[in-house]
Design an enzyme around this catalytic site. Structure first.
Site, PDB file in Angstrom:
ATOM      1  CG  ASP A   1      -1.837   1.107   1.382  1.00  0.00           C
ATOM      2  OD1 ASP A   1      -2.701   1.242   0.505  1.00  0.00           O
ATOM      3  OD2 ASP A   1      -1.725   1.896   2.361  1.00  0.00           O
TER       4      ASP A   1
ATOM      5  CD  GLU B   1      -2.273   2.607  -3.417  1.00  0.00           C
ATOM      6  OE1 GLU B   1      -3.311   3.228  -3.654  1.00  0.00           O
ATOM      7  OE2 GLU B   1      -1.712   2.626  -2.298  1.00  0.00           O
TER       8      GLU B   1
END
Ligand SMILES: *[C@@H]1O[C@H](CO)[C@@H](O)[C@H](O)[C@H]1NC(C)=O
Ligand SMILES: *[C@@H]1O[C@H](CO)[C@@H](O)[C@H](O)[C@H]1NC(C)=O
Length: 512
Positions: free
Chosen positions: A212, A248
């Site tokens: 993330d 990401e």
């Protein structure tokens, strides 16, 4: 010596591009906010039997529990510790799920939140998913443990302590993303804690990580953390397998930080893919499907070997993250099936399909006031399990796009054509296109406002094939349209623009 080390590092990171999907499978499904017990059951009853290669799970680490708004989905993105108990279940349930999914050939990829802990205003107490005490104001997370020294506050130079200008790469990496307490990943101690967390999951049998918020971490820090990861468990994977890493990085262009800075470390989420394909299928800004003849790198996307592709994810399907209004989610189901079908038929990238839950959208001035709503839950805030209806759809607000016949059958299509080249392109200079995958599969789209009625070279061996969009092969019968391919590989296609799904797909295993 230096060269040897360089070669070794390069080899390692290229290895981190491999998803280690087994049995010739190809596709990952994001089971957003599902409970571990439901994922385990889904692997056995649906994903394994239908050729899905892996599941991206929601973050398994202990997270904050918020009351205002009530239990939002984003509380999963605010870690309190690396204890493995979350809204999705306990450590034992997690372990059980990983084992059961691996046993039916379905890999587990963990959404790893390592850029930050909870928000600076997260308060003090035990409002966390395992009940661990913490004090956000004092930067005190004794269950890791992290203290004030382990955060970047001193490094950030903005007045608010938050990222104020995405044009400044230092701010983006050293300041707080929407006030989330930013970990000092330059510290050996923090790197060690993060690697320990990820290695525990590797030892439990996961195949890799969706990392993330990578834009908010320095690539050099990530390289060290990834370098400390152990190889995958040899109980399920070949010896020497590196964890699959997909990062990401939201890069639609126009910012100083680009996905290019991360591709040597692992794959990167290609956000341009869903944003652009959404624009094409919506026919916005004069875009036409025929322009996708050179889809992929030809559209300025990252290299095929570096890309993780998707039509929508948990962020941009509700207006967060990147892509804006062009993103096509289950809310536009007819277009969604076509766009996902296009992605799964096309060879570019490692593909991920989204599996969502419904929420009550409430737009005020174009913004959804309910974009925070968490998964279907009971009155006490616990997540509901996923009931399966007699017709195989899901109940209680779970959308289960991955179970839609058209999407499930295109996941199988992608497996059947795996490794075959993009071939036999046709278009009508508008929104009717077709392409094949060698002699293993062929797909035709009609996104124009009139019928398609055309004879095309499919590249497939002669015979009668079952269209896996309008139906599927069941035993020796076809529940959908039948397509007759002549000995010369040519076949006639008729697709009304008013069909429930205006596209047709056939493949080697749908031959009658
Ligand atoms: C892990 O795998 C790599 C190859 O990908 C190998 O070079 C390395 O020695 C392995 N490490 C361990 C601890 O087995
Ligand atoms: C598109 O396709 C149809 C038939 O499939 C054809 O009649 C039409 O002329 C084509 N071209 C354009 C520019 O629409």
């Amino acid at each position: 010596m230096k060269l040897l080390i360089l070669v070794a590092l390069f080899g390692l990171s290229l290895a981190q591009h491999n998803p280690h999907i087994r049995y010739g499978r190809t596709t990952i499904v994001q089971l957003f906010e599902w409970r571990w017990a439901d994922i385990a059951a889904e692997c056995e009853r649906f994903l394994g039997p239908n050729g899905f290669g892996g599941v991206q799970i929601s973050p398994p680490s202990e997270h904050i529990v918020l009351n205002s708004p009530w239990r939002p989905w984003w509380q999963r993105y605010q870690p309190i510790s690396y204890n493995l108990c979350s809204r999705s279940g306990s450590e034992n349930e997690l372990r059980n799920m990983i084992t059961r999914c691996n046993n039916v050939g379905v890999n587990i990829y963990v959404d790893a939140v390592i850029n930050h802990m909870c928000g600076a205003g997260g308060g003090e107490g035990t409002h966390s998913s395992c009940g661990s005490w913490f004090n956000a104001g004092k930067r005190d997370f004794p269950s890791v443990p992290y203290s004030a020294w382990d955060f970047n506050d001193h490094k950030c130079r903005t007045g608010s302590g938050d990222i104020e200008n995405y044009g400044d790469a230092y701010q983006v990496r050293d300041c707080r993303l929407v006030s989330l307490l930013d970990l000092a990943l330059e510290k050996d101690y923090v790197r060690g804690k993060v690697a320990e967390y990820m290695n525990k999951l590797v030892d439990m049998g996961v195949a890799g990580f969706r990392v993330d918020a990578c834009k908010h971490m320095w690539p050099g820090d990530l390289a060290v953390v990834y370098g400390r990861l152990r190889n995958l468990s040899t109980k399920w994977f070949p010896a020497g397998s590196r964890p699959f890493i997909y990062q990401e990085v939201i890069d639609l262009g126009g910012e100083p930080i680009s996905s290019r800075e991360y591709v040597h470390l692992g794959r990167v989420t290609e956000f341009k893919y869903g944003a652009k394909l959404g624009t094409v299928f919506r026919r916005w800004h004069g875009e036409k499907l025929c322009y996708t003849r050179n889809w992929g790198e030809g559209w300025g996307f990252m290299a095929d070997r570096d890309a993780l592709v998707f039509i929508d994810n948990h962020d941009n399907q509700r207006g967060h993250g990147a892509g804006g209004a062009s993103i096509i989610s289950f809310w536009d189901s007819r277009l969604h099936k076509m766009a996902v079908g296009y992605m799964l038929a096309h060879p570019y990238g490692v593909a991920r399909v989204m599996s969502s839950y419904r929420w009550d959208r409430h737009f005020v001035n174009g913004k959804d006031q309910n974009d925070w709503v968490g998964p279907p839950s009971h009155a006490d805030g616990s997540t509901k399990s996923v009931p399966i209806n007699p017709d195989q759809t899901c109940g209680d607000g779970w959308v289960c796009e991955h179970r839609w016949r058209q999407i499930k059958n295109m996941v199988i299509f992608r497996n059947v054509v795996n490794g075959q080249p993009h071939s036999n392109w046709w278009d009508n200079q508008s929104n009717q296109v077709a392409f094949g995958r060698g002699n293993r599969g062929f797909i035709v789209f009609n996104n124009d406002d009139w019928d398609l009625d055309v004879t095309l070279n499919t590249g497939m061996p002669g015979g009668t094939y079952c269209d896996v969009i309008s139906g599927q092969k069941e035993g020796n019968r076809c529940t959908g349209k039948q397509i007759h391919v002549g000995g010369d590989g040519r076949a006639h296609f008729r697709i009304s623009n008013r069909d429930e799904d205006p596209f047709v797909a056939i493949h080697a295993e749908s031959k009658l």
